[in-house]
Design a protein around this motif. Structure first.
Motif, PDB file in Angstrom:
ATOM      1  N   THR A 253       9.648 -16.809  -1.629  1.00 57.36           N
ATOM      2  CA  THR A 253       8.921 -15.546  -1.681  1.00 57.36           C
ATOM      3  C   THR A 253       7.515 -15.747  -1.155  1.00 57.36           C
ATOM      4  O   THR A 253       7.105 -16.867  -0.859  1.00 57.36           O
ATOM      5  N   GLN A 254       6.774 -14.668  -1.035  1.00 61.06           N
ATOM      6  CA  GLN A 254       5.374 -14.742  -0.629  1.00 61.06           C
ATOM      7  C   GLN A 254       4.681 -13.448  -1.028  1.00 61.06           C
ATOM      8  O   GLN A 254       5.336 -12.457  -1.360  1.00 61.06           O
ATOM      9  N   PHE A 255       3.349 -13.456  -1.012  1.00 56.39           N
ATOM     10  CA  PHE A 255       2.599 -12.249  -1.334  1.00 56.39           C
ATOM     11  C   PHE A 255       2.807 -11.203  -0.232  1.00 56.39           C
ATOM     12  O   PHE A 255       2.807 -11.506   0.952  1.00 56.39           O
TER      13      PHE A 255
ATOM     14  N   GLU B 231       4.802 -14.010  -6.856  1.00 58.20           N
ATOM     15  CA  GLU B 231       4.093 -13.350  -5.755  1.00 58.20           C
ATOM     16  C   GLU B 231       4.392 -11.854  -5.688  1.00 58.20           C
ATOM     17  O   GLU B 231       3.487 -11.049  -5.441  1.00 58.20           O
ATOM     18  N   GLU B 232       5.654 -11.466  -5.913  1.00 55.07           N
ATOM     19  CA  GLU B 232       6.004 -10.048  -5.843  1.00 55.07           C
ATOM     20  C   GLU B 232       5.325  -9.225  -6.942  1.00 55.07           C
ATOM     21  O   GLU B 232       4.655  -8.222  -6.640  1.00 55.07           O
ATOM     22  N   PRO B 233       5.487  -9.573  -8.227  1.00 52.57           N
ATOM     23  CA  PRO B 233       4.850  -8.737  -9.251  1.00 52.57           C
ATOM     24  C   PRO B 233       3.334  -8.692  -9.148  1.00 52.57           C
ATOM     25  O   PRO B 233       2.719  -7.652  -9.419  1.00 52.57           O
ATOM     26  N   TYR B 234       2.709  -9.800  -8.742  1.00 55.11           N
ATOM     27  CA  TYR B 234       1.253  -9.772  -8.590  1.00 55.11           C
ATOM     28  C   TYR B 234       0.851  -8.909  -7.393  1.00 55.11           C
ATOM     29  O   TYR B 234      -0.189  -8.247  -7.417  1.00 55.11           O
ATOM     30  N   SER B 235       1.666  -8.879  -6.338  1.00 53.91           N
ATOM     31  CA  SER B 235       1.393  -7.986  -5.204  1.00 53.91           C
ATOM     32  C   SER B 235       1.482  -6.531  -5.651  1.00 53.91           C
ATOM     33  O   SER B 235       0.643  -5.692  -5.276  1.00 53.91           O
ATOM     34  N   ILE B 236       2.523  -6.224  -6.431  1.00 56.53           N
ATOM     35  CA  ILE B 236       2.664  -4.865  -6.979  1.00 56.53           C
ATOM     36  C   ILE B 236       1.447  -4.531  -7.843  1.00 56.53           C
ATOM     37  O   ILE B 236       0.892  -3.425  -7.762  1.00 56.53           O
TER      38      ILE B 236
END
Length: 279
Positions: free
Chosen positions: A82-84, A123-128
């Motif tokens: 995954t990634q931001f 990375e996904e939840p922090y991007s959200i």
């Protein structure tokens, strides 16, 4: 001259079939015949860790119902890439279309809830959460919650820690880095940690998508990207149908770039690039 690879352990077809059945039953991952070498590579590490001399011994351990080892097996077989701000169009849609629509609905509890299902290393939840925090700045009186779940307990602990090397934050703008991350120094040079604003928005919890979900609220959106691609058809249908029961009436479902709901359910309509909405 290249020499043939000599494997440390024998690994019969019958042993592979039993292992992939266990993995399929446990987390819904469908493993083809072509994944045998991958399974050997990942599970042989567990044999070494447990001091076992064969896959037969390892399978006997699993048959006895060793829950700790079953969890380790799941961790070993879960792919976490995954990634931001991966698939950036999803976050652009979230900010410009979906969140304004949620605010425009009016009568509700004024909490925007989003589920990141299969959140991997965070990375996904922090991007959200970054998008949500920026949006909430302009809408006082509203709150946000991101529920981040994964079946892999080890990767969840890493996500909760929220520490990333700087090169994994390339997709995060300089302004966002300054606002939402703490730059490491000394032994943490070259790293950054998620700051309090994002931590307050995200709650992590271990959830197996093919078991009963401890869902407490309905969501405005569910992100489940590059997860169901690993499931067999039956479990894919089970999961996406289940999501529909936990979305608000105009809720959105975001899938990965190579995933589709075609032939799985009629509960959603496609409204954008791998963006679905309840009918």
């Amino acid at each position: 001259m290249n020499r043939p690879l000599i494997k440390e352990y024998s690994f019969s077809g019958e042993e592979y079939d039993e292992l992939r059945r266990i993995i399929g039953d446990r987390v819904g991952i469908a493993l083809s015949d072509g994944k045998r070498d991958l399974v050997y590579s990942r599970v042989s590490r567990r044999l070494r860790a447990r001091g076992l001399s064969s896959f037969a011994e390892y399978l006997a351990l699993l048959r006895r119902g060793d829950e700790e080892e079953l969890a380790e097996l799941v961790n070993a077989m879960t792919t976490n890439v995954t990634q931001f701000f991966r698939e950036a169009h999803h976050f652009e849609y979230l900010m410009s279309r979906m969140l304004p629509e949620v605010i425009g609905e009016g009568s509700r509890d004024k909490v925007i809830r989003i589920w990141s299902a299969g959140c991997s290393s965070g990375e996904e939840p922090y991007s959200i959460a970054i998008v949500l925090a920026e949006f909430l700045d302009r809408h006082p009186g509203w709150k946000g919650e991101v529920w981040a779940t994964d079946v892999d307990g080890a990767i969840l602990r890493q996500a909760e820690e929220g520490v990333y090397s700087i090169d994994r934050l390339k997709q995060v703008s300089r302004d966002r880095l300054r606002r939402f991350f703490l730059k490491g120094s000394g032994p943490n040079e070259g790293k950054a940690r998620v700051g309090k604003t994002l931590r307050d928005l995200v709650q992590f919890e271990r959830v197996n998508l093919i078991e009963k979900w401890p869902v407490r609220n309905r969501f405005d959106a569910i992100f489940c990207r590059n997860v169901i691609i690993y499931f067999d058809r039956s479990h894919k249908g089970q999961v996406v149908e289940g999501f529909s029961e936990h979305l608000r009436p105009v809720g959105h479902l975001f899938l990965g770039h190579s995933e589709s709901l075609h032939g799985l359910t009629n509960r959603y309509r496609l409204i954008g690039q791998t963006i679905y909405r309840l009918r």
